[in-house]
Scaffold this motif. Structure first.
Motif, PDB file in Angstrom:
ATOM      1  N   THR A 160       0.848  -0.813   0.184  1.00  0.00           N
ATOM      2  CA  THR A 160       0.134  -0.012   0.221  1.00  0.00           C
ATOM      3  C   THR A 160       1.068   1.257   0.169  1.00  0.00           C
ATOM      4  OG1 THR A 160      -1.650  -1.533   1.369  1.00  0.00           O
ATOM      5  CG2 THR A 160      -1.451   1.044   1.564  1.00  0.00           C
ATOM      6  N   PRO A 161       0.870   2.127  -0.882  1.00  0.00           N
ATOM      7  CA  PRO A 161       1.902   3.331  -0.773  1.00  0.00           C
ATOM      8  C   PRO A 161       1.452   3.703   0.042  1.00  0.00           C
ATOM      9  CG  PRO A 161      -0.167   3.486  -3.051  1.00  0.00           C
ATOM     10  CD  PRO A 161      -0.018   2.172  -2.049  1.00  0.00           C
ATOM     11  N   GLN A 162       2.443   4.398   0.880  1.00  0.00           N
ATOM     12  CA  GLN A 162       2.093   5.964   1.998  1.00  0.00           C
ATOM     13  C   GLN A 162       2.024   7.046   1.496  1.00  0.00           C
ATOM     14  OE1 GLN A 162       0.430   4.453   4.638  1.00  0.00           O
ATOM     15  NE2 GLN A 162       0.839   2.401   3.621  1.00  0.00           N
ATOM     16  N   THR A 163       1.550   8.386   2.433  1.00  0.00           N
ATOM     17  CA  THR A 163       2.559   9.411   1.466  1.00  0.00           C
ATOM     18  C   THR A 163       2.374  10.419   2.734  1.00  0.00           C
ATOM     19  OG1 THR A 163       0.181  10.006   0.933  1.00  0.00           O
ATOM     20  CG2 THR A 163       1.397   9.543  -0.785  1.00  0.00           C
ATOM     21  N   PHE A 164       3.547  11.041   3.509  1.00  0.00           N
ATOM     22  CA  PHE A 164       3.496  11.357   3.845  1.00  0.00           C
ATOM     23  C   PHE A 164       4.050  12.720   3.648  1.00  0.00           C
ATOM     24  CE2 PHE A 164       5.259   7.618   5.197  1.00  0.00           C
ATOM     25  CZ  PHE A 164       4.277   7.321   6.618  1.00  0.00           C
ATOM     26  N   SER A 165       3.577  14.288   4.937  1.00  0.00           N
ATOM     27  CA  SER A 165       3.820  15.283   4.528  1.00  0.00           C
ATOM     28  C   SER A 165       4.965  15.750   5.435  1.00  0.00           C
ATOM     29  CB  SER A 165       2.635  16.077   5.161  1.00  0.00           C
ATOM     30  OG  SER A 165       2.077  15.924   6.126  1.00  0.00           O
ATOM     31  N   ILE A 166       5.253  16.799   4.925  1.00  0.00           N
ATOM     32  CA  ILE A 166       7.356  17.051   6.540  1.00  0.00           C
ATOM     33  C   ILE A 166       6.372  17.312   7.751  1.00  0.00           C
ATOM     34  CG2 ILE A 166       8.756  19.090   6.532  1.00  0.00           C
ATOM     35  CD1 ILE A 166       9.667  17.731   3.858  1.00  0.00           C
ATOM     36  N   SER A 167       5.122  18.024   7.814  1.00  0.00           N
ATOM     37  CA  SER A 167       4.968  17.657   9.271  1.00  0.00           C
ATOM     38  C   SER A 167       4.168  16.202   9.869  1.00  0.00           C
ATOM     39  CB  SER A 167       3.566  18.962   9.503  1.00  0.00           C
ATOM     40  OG  SER A 167       3.043  17.422   8.247  1.00  0.00           O
TER      41      SER A 167
END
Length: 343
Positions: free
Chosen positions: A12-19
């Motif tokens: 499952t692709p995981q996307t994370f922001s800088i925060s």
């Protein structure tokens, strides 16, 4: 867990922001900083200094540590899942500990302190004499801890990391073992207690945010019972009713004969198990023995007893709400909201 589930989460692709990255980094750095600070604060050159934090701990970190020791990742996932499956009766496991914690401080710890012991096997050795019973309890406690506590917490914690970060399940397990071992071995009990205190703060803060968000989505506590009663999953077991919400889901005390958690067992039988865990288990007793004096022992037990009321609100109810909002396990559809729109 099946290979399909493991592969599904791993792919499952995981996307994370800088925060997101900042929050995760700060969390690990805080744990490391607390571990180092606590290691320097207490002398670890003596048996008492290493295993009992110099017997100089205050009531509030001990109380928080008692709570965190019982509220691991396994219990977080387990309570929420059991609440989703069967309702609020599982809260009895948490609330049963409240008065047993008081027995720990007022009845058991004075005996342990007067015996001058550091570990529970040592107490049995002094009480009954001989090395065999001491060795037997030490081995038994180690096996029970590994196979019923540590393994469960490691698995559920690694599963959480896998779902959130997409990391390999076994890699996550090894990393958690290494990080925990570093500050535990280096800092002794003091490092464990203070990092537990940090974990308690993080858990409660996160659980409060989760609970508020969940109740906002469900429309308040008044809608929970109705929403839960119609939360039927899409995938069911033919010729079975186990997928249906229980009619007594909102009952804390279940029928003594037909209930899944009968009230005699939850009120009387569970007390025996709770007494073993809270009053004779090395993990719990060791924290209480690290207190400055009996006043701090009692204060720690009272704090932990109050904290044990929280999982009902912050873990079990959100678990029930998750079933009401997403009965099919999908994050895109939830039947209760759709039903409200139709009405």
């Amino acid at each position: 867990m099946s290979n399909f589930t493991i592969n599904f989460y791993a792919s499952t692709p995981q996307t994370f922001s800088i925060s997101d990255i900042i929050v995760i980094s700060v969390y690990f750095l805080l744990n490391l900083a607390v571990g180092i600070w606590s290691s320097c604060r207490v002398s670890r050159n003596t048996l008492s200094g290493y295993f009992l934090a110099g017997r100089d701990m205050a009531w509030w970190p001990i109380g928080a540590s008692l709570f965190a020791s019982s509220e691991g990742s396994g219990l977080f996932i387990g309570l929420a899942g059991t609440g989703a499956a069967g309702g609020i009766a599982v809260a009895g496991f948490e609330w049963n500990a409240t008065y047993v914690l008081l027995a720990l401080a007022w009845v058991f710890v004075p005996v342990y302190i007067s015996s001058g012991i550091v570990t529970m096997p040592e107490y049995l050795g002094r009480r009954f004499g001989g090395e065999r019973i001491r060795t037997y309890l030490a081995v038994l406690s180690l096996l029970l801890s590994v196979f019923t506590k540590i393994s469960t917490d490691l698995y559920s914690g690694a599963l959480f990391v896998q779902v959130c970060l997409g990391w390999n399940l076994y890699l996550s397990t090894v990393l958690m073992l290494v990080v925990t071992a570093l500050y535990t071995i280096a800092g002794g009990l003091a490092a464990v207690i203070y990092t537990d205190t940090l974990q308690t703060l993080v858990m409660i803060t996160g659980a409060i945010i989760l609970t508020i968000t969940a109740f906002n989505k469900i429309g308040g506590f008044g809608n929970l019972a109705e929403a839960y009663s119609i939360a039927i999953p899409k995938k069911i077991i033919p010729n079975s009713t186990c997928h249906l919400p229980r009619a007594d889901a909102m009952h804390l005390f279940r029928d003594a004969v037909t209930g899944d958690l009968p009230w005699p067992g939850m009120t009387l039988g569970l007390t025996i198990l709770a007494t073993w865990y809270w009053c004779t288990d090395q993990v719990i007793v060791q924290r209480s023995l690290s207190a400055k004096n009996m006043s701090h022992v009692k204060g720690a037990s009272i704090l932990a007893a109050y904290l044990k009321f929280l999982p009902f609100i912050f873990i079990i109810l959100p678990g029930m709400i998750s079933r009401a909002l997403y009965p099919g396990g999908s994050s895109k559809k939830h039947s209760f909201r759709n039903t409200q729109r139709l009405v």
